[in-house]
Design a protein around this motif. Sequence first.
Motif: not given
Length: 180
Positions: A89, A99-100, A103, A106
């Motif tokens: 990551a 970063t979004r 995430q 996931r």
Amino acid sequence: MSATGPRIPYVPADIAEPAEVVAAIRARRGGELLALDRMLLHSPPLAAGWNTFLGAVRNGLQVDRRLRELSMCTVAVLNGAEYEYAQHAPLYIAAGAGTRQAQALRDPDAARADAALFDARERAALGLVIEMTRHVAVADATFAELRQHLSEREAVELIGVTAAYNMVSRFLVATGIHPD
């Protein structure tokens, strides 16, 4: 699955033999041995081959680094290999993702449908990665969508990255390697 630690103890972090294999792994890793390396070194031939192969996959391909890391992170999530996700990551973000986006991976299915966070090329890559990881076979429509965005070489390389990191994640999960 082991949630408490590795199922086989790691070799010592200061392992020196076989010198040629250990030196090659340390050279690729910038001097460090990761937990994965310390597990692989139980079998020097496996560790040597792994290092050469994954070194080429990580550093010798033309397909965009961001797509490679997107594949690695998605495979990690789909296979429950948290160690792999934790390793990749930050590299995905360093390759230009937000970063979004990291995430969002996931939930790979939601990410594949998210045109606000992922462009058409990334969504096509996600389709390939999801289908290869879950089903091995890739639908003709998914492959055709990918080919709208990638050259033959890039497509072959992304398939190779996805296959390689499915191998990595399966090794991590089976041996019980988790992030520290």
